[in-house]
Design an enzyme around this catalytic site. Structure first.
Site, PDB file in Angstrom:
ATOM      1  N   LYS A 186       0.882  -1.177   0.000  1.00  0.00           N
ATOM      2  CA  LYS A 186       0.000   0.000   0.000  1.00  0.00           C
ATOM      3  C   LYS A 186       0.910   1.214   0.000  1.00  0.00           C
ATOM      4  O   LYS A 186       1.764   1.352   0.883  1.00  0.00           O
ATOM      5  CB  LYS A 186      -0.844  -0.042   1.279  1.00  0.00           C
ATOM      6  CG  LYS A 186      -1.621   1.194   1.641  1.00  0.00           C
ATOM      7  CD  LYS A 186      -2.287   0.924   3.007  1.00  0.00           C
ATOM      8  CE  LYS A 186      -3.342   1.912   3.422  1.00  0.00           C
ATOM      9  NZ  LYS A 186      -2.922   3.264   3.648  1.00  0.00           N
TER      10      LYS A 186
HETATM   11  P1  FBP Z   1      -6.447   7.348   4.228  1.00  0.00           P
HETATM   12  O1  FBP Z   1      -7.135   6.767   3.033  1.00  0.00           O
HETATM   13  O2  FBP Z   1      -7.399   8.084   5.108  1.00  0.00           O
HETATM   14  O3  FBP Z   1      -5.244   8.145   3.844  1.00  0.00           O
HETATM   15  O4  FBP Z   1      -5.945   6.101   5.092  1.00  0.00           O
HETATM   16  C1  FBP Z   1      -4.756   5.448   4.807  1.00  0.00           C
HETATM   17  C2  FBP Z   1      -3.808   5.563   5.984  1.00  0.00           C
HETATM   18  O5  FBP Z   1      -2.588   4.918   5.718  1.00  0.00           O
HETATM   19  C3  FBP Z   1      -4.366   5.026   7.261  1.00  0.00           C
HETATM   20  O6  FBP Z   1      -4.225   3.648   7.321  1.00  0.00           O
HETATM   21  C4  FBP Z   1      -3.585   5.789   8.268  1.00  0.00           C
HETATM   22  O7  FBP Z   1      -4.267   5.970   9.457  1.00  0.00           O
HETATM   23  C5  FBP Z   1      -3.387   7.103   7.599  1.00  0.00           C
HETATM   24  O8  FBP Z   1      -3.514   6.910   6.223  1.00  0.00           O
HETATM   25  C6  FBP Z   1      -2.044   7.685   7.883  1.00  0.00           C
HETATM   26  O9  FBP Z   1      -2.049   8.998   7.443  1.00  0.00           O
HETATM   27  P2  FBP Z   1      -0.801   9.957   7.572  1.00  0.00           P
HETATM   28  O10 FBP Z   1      -0.430  10.263   6.177  1.00  0.00           O
HETATM   29  O11 FBP Z   1      -1.293  11.143   8.318  1.00  0.00           O
HETATM   30  O12 FBP Z   1       0.266   9.217   8.319  1.00  0.00           O
END
Ligand code: FBP
Length: 275
Positions: A186
């Site tokens: 991911k």
């Molecule tokens: P989103 O689709 O909201 O971006 O979620 C993906 C994610 O990786 C989450 O699993 C995690 O909580 C968040 O984004 C982390 O975001 P950041 O970029 O603030 O670390």
């Protein structure tokens, strides 16, 4: 006589539950820890409400922390595969410590909870890369022996990284994820089909899914990103905020799924948001 190991069969079987046609729309729901409850609109601070919506809309899997799985199993249990994320961090800690994900559970928790995969983040380029790598390999080793796929959130992030969405940086992270044994990757969207195709290529056959990112100003913009990822050879999305902060989370899941699984055009898919 088959030379396939029991755990090899288990991993393949679990992967098929998540990516039934080789692609998946996975709902990410670890934000309560990563960002705090402020991320959630008032109607979605209650986790069961939003989990019900995405389950009903037909997500392929939900990625969450072990405690959240326990709080919501009555909704997803027996309906949707879950991926247990075993690393996390809060934004309450000092900024220079936010480049480290701590242990937030174990592969055994994922097994106990009835999950189909485990997940952990590595901030490639972090001063704590070494610690996260050691933890990743411990997770991976356990996952491998129990037949569990390991998803890596391969996020380039660190003092030397000026632009974490830049293709050269993202594809480096994806390549490192593939070479560290991830079964699913991911990572960030690089802004176009052409650049994301470079990321997919660097991952050398390991399925790459786009990380959703902050809510885009318009849903159509997000759907166009999804289409670009799929056209680039990506295998789907792992999305949180663009769903749970949407005015219509069910419609958003359906629209994304139409693009991911049926190749629908974003201009057509967006109609699911007004149904
Ligand atoms: P989103 O689709 O909201 O971006 O979620 C993906 C994610 O990786 C989450 O699993 C995690 O909580 C968040 O984004 C982390 O975001 P950041 O970029 O603030 O670390």
């Amino acid at each position: 006589m088959s030379s396939t190991t029991y755990s090899g069969v288990g991993k393949e079987t679990r992967l098929r539950r998540i990516l039934s046609d080789g692609k998946a729309v996975i709902f990410a729901f670890d934000h309560g820890v990563e960002h705090g409850p402020k991320d959630f609109p008032p109607q979605h601070v209650n986790s069961e409400a939003i989990i019900s919506k995405v389950v009903n809309a037909g997500v392929d899997a939900i990625m969450m922390l072990p405690g959240m799985a326990r709080l919501t199993y009555r909704i997803w249990g027996g309906k949707v595969p879950i991926i247990i994320k075993v690393s996390s961090k809060t934004n309450l800690r000092p900024e220079n410590e936010r480049l480290l994900q701590s242990v937030f559970g174990y592969v055994e928790d994922a097994i106990a909870l009835g999950a189909d995969a485990v997940a952990a983040t590595i901030y490639w380029g972090s001063p704590y890369e070494d610690i996260m790598l050691e933890r990743w390999f411990a997770v991976r080793e356990a996952a491998e022996s129990y037949g569990y796929p390991a998803l890596q959130l391969a996020y380039p992030r660190g003092p030397e990284i000026k632009d974490r969405y830049q293709v050269e940086i993202v594809r480096y992270g994806a390549r490192a994820a593939a070479e560290s044994g991830a079964d699913l990757i991911k990572t960030y969207f690089t802004g176009s089909k052409e650049t994301f195709a470079e990321v997919v290529k660097a991952a050398s056959g390991v399925p790459v899914l786009m990380s959703g990112g902050p809510r885009t100003s318009a849903p159509l913009e997000f759907l166009r990103h999804v289409k670009a990822v799929m056209d680039a050879g990506g295998k789907g999305v792992v999305v949180g905020r663009n769903v749970f902060q949407s005015n219509n989370p069910e419609g958003m899941v359906k629209a994304i799924a139409k693009i991911v699984h049926e190749g629908l055009n974003p201009d057509e898919a967006i109609k699911y948001l007004s149904r």
